[in-house]
Design an enzyme around this catalytic site. Structure first.
Site, short mmCIF file in Angstrom:
data_model
loop_
_atom_site.label_atom_id
_atom_site.label_comp_id
_atom_site.label_asym_id
_atom_site.label_seq_id
_atom_site.Cartn_x
_atom_site.Cartn_y
_atom_site.Cartn_z
CE1 TYR A 14 -4.78 -2.57 0.07
CE2 TYR A 14 -3.43 -0.79 -1.22
CZ TYR A 14 -4.26 -1.56 -0.21
OH TYR A 14 -3.91 -1.02 1.06
CE1 TYR A 141 -5.52 2.42 4.30
CE2 TYR A 141 -4.06 4.37 3.99
CZ TYR A 141 -4.17 2.74 3.78
OH TYR A 141 -3.13 2.07 3.55
CG ASP A 242 -2.14 9.77 9.43
OD1 ASP A 242 -1.03 10.12 8.72
OD2 ASP A 242 -2.67 8.55 9.06
CE LYS A 271 0.47 8.19 1.49
NZ LYS A 271 0.73 7.00 0.78
#
Length: 425
Positions: A14, A141, A242, A271
């Site tokens: 980003y 997201y 999620d 993660k």
């Protein structure tokens, strides 16, 4: 360290090649600290994007990696299996909601989401139905790959520029009632309308349980998730949760869905699975879903990553889950949450602050103006902490091993930033 080369040739997440942000050279990390080349050490408030729950350079995780690499670092998973994968999946299933019995190991969180969506599509295809749509939430997201982007908010996210190219799915209003607020049943109205109207074309609902992460760090009421489960059952729609950001204790429960007392049909984790050591994720589902997927025309699930079940990653993940099973994470997260609860409300005294919120080892300060990333990052490093805000959100997801002194340093640095107008646009 050749920072000039880095600035000219390496594209960080980003960032713009036209005006690269400053990068800080890290030479080592241990415990809750990352060590810079110039000798400074920073308290890590991000767990390396929410992954390093046990901290850095953990002796047991290190040993698991050393032991495994001396045996084999990788073999293909097609037609071959190995103890690290078997042991990891045994442990993972013992921790997950009991209706989940099948594990598909993947490379990253985004890939785990891709896998979950493909599972849902194949499930209905095997039943002789074409259900090409997914129902999800605004402000959500789910990753940066294309299918994952397609179920991420198309208007209020970093992926809005891809609108028109991605498949168009169905987005319901995200819940407005916060975790600690009095429940408002009207929060479910738009979701109820959408699932009722589109029930026969929806393969699955996908959402982040309790905390909408990179889409806004929004922490919502458990009753919303309970209502979603009821409606999915009522209309015969699969529910994908999620848990990539929320799983493995981050919210104060082992999995965030436990706050609502519900179980998904499919669940994605990643993660913290390896505590940030290696990239690895998993998609778990029920035997009924898995068997239905495999009973269709293809005769199998049509997905197979090259690095699926990488033995080195599986060995570290298995040890990371063993550390969680010892139970110390619960007291650690409770201590962090209590510190956030005591300290964050005082930041509301600053006119620049719109809201503060917290759950488990997640603390969020929402400001009225976007941060100036270069300026605020420089300030944070000068204060001896590593916090990586985005937009109007300054948030902390520290390693579980963080002590009060570390949380104090993180909050103090944020308070210092709130007093510096250069840190905001």
């Amino acid at each position: 360290m050749d920072l000039d080369f880095d600035r000219r040739h390496i594209w960080h997440p980003y960032t713009s090649t036209l005006n690269p942000l400053t990068c800080y050279p890290v030479t080592s990390a241990d415990g809750v600290y990352v060590h810079l080349e110039d000798g400074r050490q920073l308290v890590d408030g991000m767990s390396s994007w929410w992954a390093a729950i046990h901290g850095y350079n953990h002796p047991q995780l290190n040993q698991a990696a050393h032991t495994q690499i001396d045996k084999m670092s990788h073999v293909m998973f097609g037609g071959i299996t190995h103890d690290p994968a078997i042991n990891l999946c045994k442990t993972l299933l013992s921790m997950a909601p009991e209706n989940l019995e099948q594990v598909f190991l993947a490379d990253s969180g985004s890939v785990a989401v891709e896998v979950s969506l493909k599972m849902a599509l194949q499930y209905w295809h095997s039943k002789g139905q074409q259900r090409p749509k997914f129902l999800t939430l605004r402000d959500g997201y789910h990753g940066d790959t294309f299918a994952a982007m397609s179920v991420t908010d198309p208007d209020n996210s970093m992926h809005s520029l891809y609108k028109g190219f991605l498949p168009e799915h169905i987005f319901a209003a995200s819940p407005k009632t916060g975790f600690h607020q009095e429940w408002d049943e009207a929060d479910l109205d738009d979701f109820r309308d959408k699932i009722s109207q589109h029930q026969h074309e929806i393969a699955a609902v996908i959402l982040e349980p309790m905390v909408q992460g990179a889409g806004g760090m929004r922490i919502y009421h458990p009753n919303f998730l309970q209502g979603v489960r009821v409606l999915c059952d009522e209309y015969g729609v699969l529910l994908i949760l999620d848990e990539i950001a929320t799983g493995f204790g981050r919210t104060g429960k082992l999995f965030a869905c436990e706050h609502a007392g519900i179980k998904p049909d499919i669940m994605c984790v990643g993660k913290a699975l390896t505590s940030g050591y290696m990239t690895l994720s998993a998609t778990l589902t029920s035997k009924e879903v898995a068997d239905t997927v495999c009973s269709g025309e293809a005769g199998c699930f049509m997905h197979g990553p090259t690095f699926m079940a990488n033995p080195l990653a599986c060995a570290v993940a298995g040890k990371s889950l063993e550390l969680l099973q010892q139970g110390e994470w619960q007291a650690q997260v409770e201590t962090i949450e209590a510190n956030f609860a005591a300290q964050l409300p005082k930041l509301l005294n600053y006119d620049l602050v719109k809201d503060v919120r917290w759950l488990g080892a997640i603390g969020v300060v929402e400001t009225k103006r976007p941060v100036n990333m270069e300026a605020i990052q420089t300030l944070f490093v000068g204060q001896g902490v590593w916090i990586r805000p985005f937009g109007k959100l300054i948030y902390m997801m520290p390693p579980f091993i963080s002590q009060d002194e570390h949380i104090n340093a993180l909050v103090a640095a944020i308070e210092t930033a709130l007093q510096d107008p250069h840190c905001f646009q």
